[in-house]
Design an enzyme around this catalytic site. Structure first.
Site, PDB file in Angstrom:
ATOM      1  N   ARG A  20      36.631  29.786  62.405  1.00 38.14           N
ATOM      2  CA  ARG A  20      35.549  30.301  63.258  1.00 38.14           C
ATOM      3  C   ARG A  20      34.247  30.309  62.484  1.00 38.14           C
ATOM      4  O   ARG A  20      34.165  30.863  61.380  1.00 38.14           O
ATOM      5  CB  ARG A  20      35.880  31.723  63.722  1.00 38.14           C
ATOM      6  CG  ARG A  20      34.742  32.501  64.378  1.00 38.14           C
ATOM      7  CD  ARG A  20      34.634  32.186  65.850  1.00 38.14           C
ATOM      8  NE  ARG A  20      33.605  32.960  66.524  1.00 38.14           N
ATOM      9  CZ  ARG A  20      33.822  34.028  67.291  1.00 38.14           C
ATOM     10  NH1 ARG A  20      35.047  34.487  67.431  1.00 38.14           N
ATOM     11  NH2 ARG A  20      32.832  34.632  67.911  1.00 38.14           N
ATOM     12  N   ARG A  57      34.016  28.531  70.050  1.00 42.94           N
ATOM     13  CA  ARG A  57      34.743  29.038  68.892  1.00 42.94           C
ATOM     14  C   ARG A  57      36.195  28.586  68.906  1.00 42.94           C
ATOM     15  O   ARG A  57      36.813  28.460  69.964  1.00 42.94           O
ATOM     16  CB  ARG A  57      34.647  30.571  68.824  1.00 42.94           C
ATOM     17  CG  ARG A  57      35.259  31.386  69.953  1.00 42.94           C
ATOM     18  CD  ARG A  57      34.491  31.469  71.262  1.00 42.94           C
ATOM     19  NE  ARG A  57      33.156  32.016  71.263  1.00 42.94           N
ATOM     20  CZ  ARG A  57      32.876  33.302  71.397  1.00 42.94           C
ATOM     21  NH1 ARG A  57      33.819  34.188  71.582  1.00 42.94           N
ATOM     22  NH2 ARG A  57      31.644  33.705  71.375  1.00 42.94           N
ATOM     23  N   ASP A  89      38.780  33.560  69.001  1.00 41.59           N
ATOM     24  CA  ASP A  89      38.078  34.829  69.235  1.00 41.59           C
ATOM     25  C   ASP A  89      39.129  35.901  69.483  1.00 41.59           C
ATOM     26  O   ASP A  89      40.016  35.725  70.317  1.00 41.59           O
ATOM     27  CB  ASP A  89      37.173  34.668  70.474  1.00 41.59           C
ATOM     28  CG  ASP A  89      36.302  35.895  70.733  1.00 41.59           C
ATOM     29  OD1 ASP A  89      35.921  36.587  69.763  1.00 41.59           O
ATOM     30  OD2 ASP A  89      36.006  36.158  71.918  1.00 41.59           O
ATOM     31  N   ASP A 100      39.207  39.964  70.283  1.00 44.00           N
ATOM     32  CA  ASP A 100      38.412  41.154  70.602  1.00 44.00           C
ATOM     33  C   ASP A 100      39.329  42.338  70.876  1.00 44.00           C
ATOM     34  O   ASP A 100      40.344  42.195  71.563  1.00 44.00           O
ATOM     35  CB  ASP A 100      37.558  40.915  71.854  1.00 44.00           C
ATOM     36  CG  ASP A 100      36.481  39.854  71.648  1.00 44.00           C
ATOM     37  OD1 ASP A 100      36.144  39.566  70.482  1.00 44.00           O
ATOM     38  OD2 ASP A 100      35.987  39.316  72.654  1.00 44.00           O
TER      39      ASP A 100
HETATM   40  C1  X6L Z   1      24.298  37.776  81.173  1.00 47.06           C
HETATM   41  C2  X6L Z   1      24.216  37.387  79.850  1.00 47.06           C
HETATM   42  C3  X6L Z   1      25.547  37.962  81.702  1.00 47.06           C
HETATM   43  C4  X6L Z   1      25.347  37.181  79.109  1.00 47.06           C
HETATM   44  C5  X6L Z   1      26.672  37.741  80.967  1.00 47.06           C
HETATM   45  C6  X6L Z   1      29.047  37.324  79.394  1.00 47.06           C
HETATM   46  C7  X6L Z   1      27.738  36.788  77.537  1.00 47.06           C
HETATM   47  C8  X6L Z   1      30.171  37.102  78.643  1.00 47.06           C
HETATM   48  C9  X6L Z   1      28.884  36.551  76.807  1.00 47.06           C
HETATM   49  C10 X6L Z   1      26.596  37.374  79.653  1.00 47.06           C
HETATM   50  C11 X6L Z   1      27.808  37.180  78.857  1.00 47.06           C
HETATM   51  C12 X6L Z   1      30.084  36.713  77.344  1.00 47.06           C
HETATM   52  C13 X6L Z   1      34.646  33.551  76.631  1.00 47.06           C
HETATM   53  C14 X6L Z   1      33.835  33.085  77.662  1.00 47.06           C
HETATM   54  C15 X6L Z   1      32.616  33.815  76.067  1.00 47.06           C
HETATM   55  C16 X6L Z   1      36.048  33.482  76.804  1.00 47.06           C
HETATM   56  C17 X6L Z   1      35.652  32.479  78.950  1.00 47.06           C
HETATM   57  C18 X6L Z   1      31.319  36.468  76.581  1.00 47.06           C
HETATM   58  C19 X6L Z   1      31.281  35.964  75.171  1.00 47.06           C
HETATM   59  N1  X6L Z   1      33.852  34.031  75.638  1.00 47.06           N
HETATM   60  N2  X6L Z   1      34.327  32.545  78.813  1.00 47.06           N
HETATM   61  N3  X6L Z   1      32.558  33.257  77.280  1.00 47.06           N
HETATM   62  N4  X6L Z   1      36.493  32.939  77.966  1.00 47.06           N
HETATM   63  N5  X6L Z   1      36.167  31.970  80.057  1.00 47.06           N
HETATM   64  O1  X6L Z   1      36.844  33.876  75.955  1.00 47.06           O
HETATM   65  O2  X6L Z   1      32.420  36.687  77.058  1.00 47.06           O
HETATM   66  S1  X6L Z   1      31.206  34.204  75.189  1.00 47.06           S
HETATM   67 MG    MG Z   2      34.716  38.410  69.640  1.00 43.71          MG
HETATM   68 MG    MG Z   3      35.069  37.541  73.157  1.00 44.63          MG
END
Ligand code: X6L
Ligand code: MG
Ligand code: MG
Length: 273
Positions: A200, A209, A212, A214
Site C-alpha cells: 500500500r 490501493r 485497505d 478499516d
Molecule cells: C463526498 C466526498 C462524498 C468524498 C463522499 C466517500 C470519500 C467514500 C472516500 C466521499 C467519499 C470514500 C472504497 C471505495 C474508497 C472501497 C468502494 C471512501 C474511501 N474505498 N469504493 N472508495 N470500495 N467500492 O473500499 O470510501 S475511498
Molecule cells: Mg483505510
Molecule cells: Mg476504507
C-alpha cells in the site's frame, strides 16, 4: 459470571528493578480469576467442559520463573495475555503480590492487578489494484497468524464500484469479525503495517490501493482521537461496508445511532433506490 479462582500460587522468581532482586530472587504470590460460564461443567462433570486449574498453575509458574522482568506490571500483563491465548477463557484477572520486596519500610504486601479480555472488532477489507482476490485472502491469513488476533468470521467478498473518488478500478470488498487482545490504537498500528507489507502506498487521499483495512467497530466503544475514529464515521453511507457487514453481524448495534447493522443497510438501500 462464574469464575475459577486461584489464590496466591507461590513462585520463586527474579523480577525487580534492583540488581539484588535479579541475582537473589524472592517469592511472588500470583492469583488469577478465570471468568468462564461453568454451567456445562456443572451439568456434565466433564473436565473437557472447563479449564484445568492445575495446568493453569503450571503454566503461570513457568512464565514467572523462566523470565525476568523489571516490573510486576509486566509480569501480570504477560501472564494475562498468555493465559487468554492458551486456555479457553474470555476474560482474566491476574494479581501479582510481592510481599517481600526489599524495602526499608514495612508493608503487608504490595500487588498489581490487571484485567484483560478478548475484544470483538469488525474490520472492512478492500482492494482495487493487483491480484485483488489473492491479496484479500492472504491479508486475512496474515491477520489470523498473529497470536493476539483471531479471525472469527469472514463475509462474502463482493465486487463493488468505486465510491467517493470514482475514476479508479472496481474494488473487491468484504468484512471480518476478529477477536483480539490488542487495544484500538495497537490494532490500528498493526493494520497499517499489514497494509504497507502488501505494497500500500499513500499518495493521493482515497486513491487506488492494494489493500485497505478499516476498523468499523471495536466492542461497543466510541473513540474520537486525532488518528482514529470508531465507529467508522462514514460506514452508514457505504454500501460496500454495510452489505458484507450485515452478513456477519446483522444485529450488532451501532453504539452511536443505536440501530442494528441490518437497519443501517435498509436505510441506505431506501435512500439509494
Ligand atoms: C463526498 C466526498 C462524498 C468524498 C463522499 C466517500 C470519500 C467514500 C472516500 C466521499 C467519499 C470514500 C472504497 C471505495 C474508497 C472501497 C468502494 C471512501 C474511501 N474505498 N469504493 N472508495 N470500495 N467500492 O473500499 O470510501 S475511498
Ligand atoms: Mg483505510
Ligand atoms: Mg476504507
Amino acid at each position: 459470571m462464574d469464575r475459577i479462582h486461584i489464590e496466591k500460587l507461590e513462585v520463586f522468581a527474579r523480577h525487580g528493578v534492583c540488581s539484588e532482586e535479579n541475582s537473589l530472587g524472592q517469592k511472588f504470590l500470583i492469583s488469577a480469576d478465570l471468568y468462564k460460564d461453568l454451567h456445562e461443567a456443572g451439568k456434565t462433570d466433564e473436565l473437557t467442559a472447563t479449564v484445568h486449574y492445575g495446568k493453569v498453575c503450571e503454566f503461570i509458574t513457568k512464565i514467572a520463573s523462566e523470565n525476568t522482568y523489571k516490573l510486576i506490571e509486566k509480569l501480570a500483563e504477560e501472564i494475562a495475555d498468555k493465559v487468554l491465548i492458551k486456555f479457553d477463557v474470555d476474560r482474566v484477572k491476574i494479581r501479582v503480590d510481592k510481599p517481600w520486596a526489599p524495602m526499608l519500610l514495612h508493608v503487608d504486601t504490595v500487588f498489581v492487578e490487571v484485567e484483560r479480555q478478548w475484544h470483538t472488532a469488525y474490520i472492512s477489507i478492500g482492494s482495487n489494484i493487483g491480484e485483488r482476490e489473492n491479496i484479500i485472502n492472504d491479508a486475512i491469513k496474515t491477520l489470523d497468524s498473529f497470536e493476539e488476533i483471531r479471525v472469527s468470521a469472514v463475509s462474502d467478498i463482493i465486487e463493488t464500484k468505486p465510491y467517493g473518488v470514482t475514476d479508479q478500478p472496481d474494488f473487491l470488498n468484504g468484512c471480518l469479525e476478529i477477536r483480539t487482545l490488542l487495544r484500538p490504537g495497537e490494532l490500528l498500528a498493526e493494520l497499517l503495517l499489514i497494509e504497507a507489507s502488501f505494497g500500500r502506498e499513500r499518495k493521493e487521499h482515497w486513491g487506488p490501493r492494494t489493500l485497505d483495512l478499516d476498523i468499523l467497530f471495536y466492542d461497543s466503544e466510541c473513540i474520537l482521537s486525532h488518528d482514529l475514529v470508531v465507529p467508522h464515521p462514514d460506514m452508514q453511507n457505504r454500501m460496500f461496508v454495510l452489505k458484507p457487514l450485515s452478513q456477519i453481524a446483522p444485529y450488532f448495534i451501532h453504539p452511536v445511532t443505536g440501530e442494528p447493522v441490518c437497519r443501517l443497510l435498509e436505510k441506505l438501500e431506501s435512500r439509494e433506490a
